[in-house]
Design a protein around this motif. Structure first.
Motif, PDB file in Angstrom:
ATOM      1  N   GLY A  59       0.812  -1.207   0.000  1.00  0.00           N
ATOM      2  CA  GLY A  59       0.000   0.000   0.000  1.00  0.00           C
ATOM      3  C   GLY A  59       0.845   1.257   0.000  1.00  0.00           C
ATOM      4  N   THR A  60       1.959   1.239   0.742  1.00  0.00           N
ATOM      5  CA  THR A  60       2.847   2.401   0.773  1.00  0.00           C
ATOM      6  C   THR A  60       3.494   2.640  -0.585  1.00  0.00           C
ATOM      7  N   MET A  61       3.976   1.573  -1.207  1.00  0.00           N
ATOM      8  CA  MET A  61       4.616   1.725  -2.514  1.00  0.00           C
ATOM      9  C   MET A  61       3.615   2.178  -3.572  1.00  0.00           C
ATOM     10  N   THR A  62       2.418   1.602  -3.550  1.00  0.00           N
ATOM     11  CA  THR A  62       1.396   1.998  -4.521  1.00  0.00           C
ATOM     12  C   THR A  62       0.965   3.439  -4.307  1.00  0.00           C
ATOM     13  N   ALA A  63       0.785   3.823  -3.050  1.00  0.00           N
ATOM     14  CA  ALA A  63       0.368   5.194  -2.752  1.00  0.00           C
ATOM     15  C   ALA A  63       1.441   6.194  -3.150  1.00  0.00           C
ATOM     16  N   TYR A  64       2.696   5.835  -2.995  1.00  0.00           N
ATOM     17  CA  TYR A  64       3.785   6.743  -3.378  1.00  0.00           C
ATOM     18  C   TYR A  64       3.749   7.022  -4.881  1.00  0.00           C
ATOM     19  N   VAL A  65       3.502   5.995  -5.656  1.00  0.00           N
ATOM     20  CA  VAL A  65       3.411   6.178  -7.115  1.00  0.00           C
ATOM     21  C   VAL A  65       2.200   7.038  -7.466  1.00  0.00           C
ATOM     22  N   LEU A  66       1.070   6.803  -6.814  1.00  0.00           N
ATOM     23  CA  LEU A  66      -0.145   7.549  -7.126  1.00  0.00           C
ATOM     24  C   LEU A  66      -0.051   9.011  -6.707  1.00  0.00           C
ATOM     25  N   VAL A  67       0.675   9.291  -5.641  1.00  0.00           N
ATOM     26  CA  VAL A  67       0.763  10.661  -5.129  1.00  0.00           C
ATOM     27  C   VAL A  67       1.854  11.460  -5.831  1.00  0.00           C
ATOM     28  N   ARG A  68       3.001  10.840  -6.092  1.00  0.00           N
ATOM     29  CA  ARG A  68       4.157  11.576  -6.591  1.00  0.00           C
ATOM     30  C   ARG A  68       4.300  11.568  -8.122  1.00  0.00           C
ATOM     31  N   HIS A  69       3.505  10.767  -8.814  1.00  0.00           N
ATOM     32  CA  HIS A  69       3.643  10.679 -10.271  1.00  0.00           C
ATOM     33  C   HIS A  69       2.291  10.917 -10.932  1.00  0.00           C
ATOM     34  N   THR A  70       2.329  11.494 -12.118  1.00  0.00           N
ATOM     35  CA  THR A  70       1.129  11.749 -12.901  1.00  0.00           C
ATOM     36  C   THR A  70       1.166  10.882 -14.160  1.00  0.00           C
ATOM     37  N   PHE A  71       0.120  10.111 -14.384  1.00  0.00           N
ATOM     38  CA  PHE A  71       0.065   9.224 -15.536  1.00  0.00           C
ATOM     39  C   PHE A  71      -1.395   8.969 -15.888  1.00  0.00           C
ATOM     40  N   THR A  72      -1.617   8.437 -17.067  1.00  0.00           N
ATOM     41  CA  THR A  72      -2.970   8.159 -17.537  1.00  0.00           C
ATOM     42  C   THR A  72      -3.631   7.082 -16.676  1.00  0.00           C
ATOM     43  N   GLY A  73      -4.826   7.359 -16.207  1.00  0.00           N
ATOM     44  CA  GLY A  73      -5.549   6.407 -15.375  1.00  0.00           C
ATOM     45  C   GLY A  73      -5.332   6.594 -13.895  1.00  0.00           C
ATOM     46  N   ARG A  74      -4.549   7.578 -13.505  1.00  0.00           N
ATOM     47  CA  ARG A  74      -4.258   7.794 -12.080  1.00  0.00           C
ATOM     48  C   ARG A  74      -5.533   8.119 -11.297  1.00  0.00           C
ATOM     49  N   LEU A  75      -6.328   9.069 -11.804  1.00  0.00           N
ATOM     50  CA  LEU A  75      -7.564   9.444 -11.114  1.00  0.00           C
ATOM     51  C   LEU A  75      -8.560   8.288 -11.089  1.00  0.00           C
ATOM     52  N   THR A  76      -8.575   7.490 -12.140  1.00  0.00           N
ATOM     53  CA  THR A  76      -9.478   6.340 -12.169  1.00  0.00           C
ATOM     54  C   THR A  76      -9.110   5.338 -11.082  1.00  0.00           C
ATOM     55  N   ILE A  77      -7.821   5.133 -10.880  1.00  0.00           N
ATOM     56  CA  ILE A  77      -7.375   4.217  -9.831  1.00  0.00           C
ATOM     57  C   ILE A  77      -7.747   4.755  -8.458  1.00  0.00           C
ATOM     58  N   LEU A  78      -7.551   6.057  -8.239  1.00  0.00           N
ATOM     59  CA  LEU A  78      -7.895   6.658  -6.955  1.00  0.00           C
ATOM     60  C   LEU A  78      -9.397   6.553  -6.676  1.00  0.00           C
ATOM     61  N   ARG A  79     -10.202   6.804  -7.690  1.00  0.00           N
ATOM     62  CA  ARG A  79     -11.644   6.672  -7.506  1.00  0.00           C
ATOM     63  C   ARG A  79     -12.043   5.219  -7.292  1.00  0.00           C
ATOM     64  N   GLY A  80     -11.337   4.317  -7.960  1.00  0.00           N
ATOM     65  CA  GLY A  80     -11.627   2.901  -7.766  1.00  0.00           C
ATOM     66  C   GLY A  80     -11.313   2.429  -6.362  1.00  0.00           C
ATOM     67  N   LEU A  81     -10.265   2.988  -5.743  1.00  0.00           N
ATOM     68  CA  LEU A  81      -9.932   2.625  -4.371  1.00  0.00           C
ATOM     69  C   LEU A  81     -11.063   2.982  -3.411  1.00  0.00           C
ATOM     70  N   VAL A  82     -11.690   4.131  -3.660  1.00  0.00           N
ATOM     71  CA  VAL A  82     -12.826   4.537  -2.823  1.00  0.00           C
ATOM     72  C   VAL A  82     -14.045   3.675  -3.127  1.00  0.00           C
ATOM     73  N   GLY A  83     -14.270   3.405  -4.412  1.00  0.00           N
ATOM     74  CA  GLY A  83     -15.438   2.620  -4.784  1.00  0.00           C
ATOM     75  C   GLY A  83     -15.388   1.194  -4.278  1.00  0.00           C
ATOM     76  N   LEU A  84     -14.200   0.620  -4.212  1.00  0.00           N
ATOM     77  CA  LEU A  84     -14.071  -0.759  -3.733  1.00  0.00           C
ATOM     78  C   LEU A  84     -14.467  -0.907  -2.275  1.00  0.00           C
ATOM     79  N   GLN A  85     -14.389   0.191  -1.504  1.00  0.00           N
ATOM     80  CA  GLN A  85     -14.757   0.118  -0.097  1.00  0.00           C
ATOM     81  C   GLN A  85     -16.261  -0.068   0.104  1.00  0.00           C
ATOM     82  N   SER A  86     -17.038   0.248  -0.910  1.00  0.00           N
ATOM     83  CA  SER A  86     -18.494   0.165  -0.789  1.00  0.00           C
ATOM     84  C   SER A  86     -19.048  -1.206  -1.169  1.00  0.00           C
TER      85      SER A  86
END
Length: 287
Positions: free
Chosen positions: A91-118
């Motif tokens: 989780g730490t390694m994945t979060a570091y990539v999502l926070v510190r880097h910009t790439f295609t699909g980044r926002l989709t992954i972040l939204r998916g992390l929230v959606g999976l909790q439901s």
């Protein structure tokens, strides 16, 4: 304004004391009853005694043979500890990539992390079981009934939450620390291990503990994905309690003793990591 003064402003002091006492009683009275029942005899608990006529720790000695609790505790500790460590690190390694880097699909992954909790875990039980059973048939690898199969199931549900916790925390860490490391010639993995992880220790502990609890409290997946030799403490406790129903003398005292012993590792975990747990839960909200 401090938290105590804010609470006094919202509620009058007598009402605040009353609410606090009621909430504490709702938690402590059942725990006290379980403790007293575990020190009572099975006959005394079955007759409705709240205070034992004579205190005895005999039930704590019997549960290791009647409830098969030792095997369940070993399986739970092994699986849940591995899930906690793996989800915290990944989780730490994945979060570091999502926070510190910009790439295609980044926002989709972040939204998916929230959606999976439901998504309720009960809806995923049958798909997970079919997937693991198919893997055993097509790949010749036994998954259902093994500890590592249960580990994969728990990691699947724990990793999105751990990643989101770390994303929230890492957003508050200054980039200047990483830039200073790069000036000194540190690589990205070295920065992650030497700078990011030590600074994120409270959040890592929070994500690890919640991942540990996810596996420790689970009965549904563990009942389906394990066999008698690999079942967890929660399943062993559930099976022990259900087998005593309808008996001539239900062993309620032993059930209470087994419940306390099963809860002891979690209480110890909170006591050991209390400082990091409080800091990790509050830091995300402050930042």
């Amino acid at each position: 304004m401090s938290a105590s003064s804010e609470a006094h402003r919202l509620l009058p002091r007598p009402l605040l004391v009353t609410v606090t006492v009621i909430l504490c009683a709702m938690v402590l009275v059942p725990v006290l009853y379980i403790l007293l029942a575990s020190l009572n005899s099975d006959l005394g608990v079955a007759s409705g005694e709240f205070w034992p006529g004579s205190f005895s720790v005999e039930s704590y000695g019997r549960i290791w043979t009647t409830a098969d609790l030792a095997n369940g505790l070993v399986n739970s500790i092994l699986v849940c500890a591995l899930v906690a460590v793996a989800s915290a690190v990944l989780g730490t390694m994945t979060a570091y990539v999502l926070v510190r880097h910009t790439f295609t699909g980044r926002l989709t992954i972040l939204r998916g992390l929230v959606g999976l909790q439901s998504i309720p875990g009960t809806l995923m039980l049958l798909p997970v079981f079919v997937l693991f059973s198919s893997a055993g048939n097509y790949l010749g690898v036994t998954v259902v009934g093994t500890r590592w199969g249960l580990f994969l199931a728990y990691l699947t549900f724990a990793l999105p939450f751990s990643t989101w916790v770390m994303v929230t925390y890492l957003r508050g860490l200054p980039r200047e620390l990483e830039e200073a490391g790069r000036v000194d010639g540190a690589s990205t993995p070295r920065i992650l291990v030497r700078i990011i992880m030590p600074l994120s220790l409270p959040a890592i502990v929070v994500s690890g503990i919640f991942a540990f609890l996810l596996g420790w409290n689970d009965v549904l997946f563990a009942s389906v994905l394990t066999r008698p030799g690999t079942r967890t403490a929660a399943v062993a406790l559930s099976a022990f309690g259900s087998t005593q129903e309808g008996g001539a003398l239900p062993v309620y005292s032993q059930v209470m003793a087994a419940a306390l012993v099963s809860a002891a590792p979690v209480v110890l975990l909170y006591l050991v990591f209390q400082r990091y747990l409080v800091g990790g839960l509050t830091a995300g909200g402050v930042k």
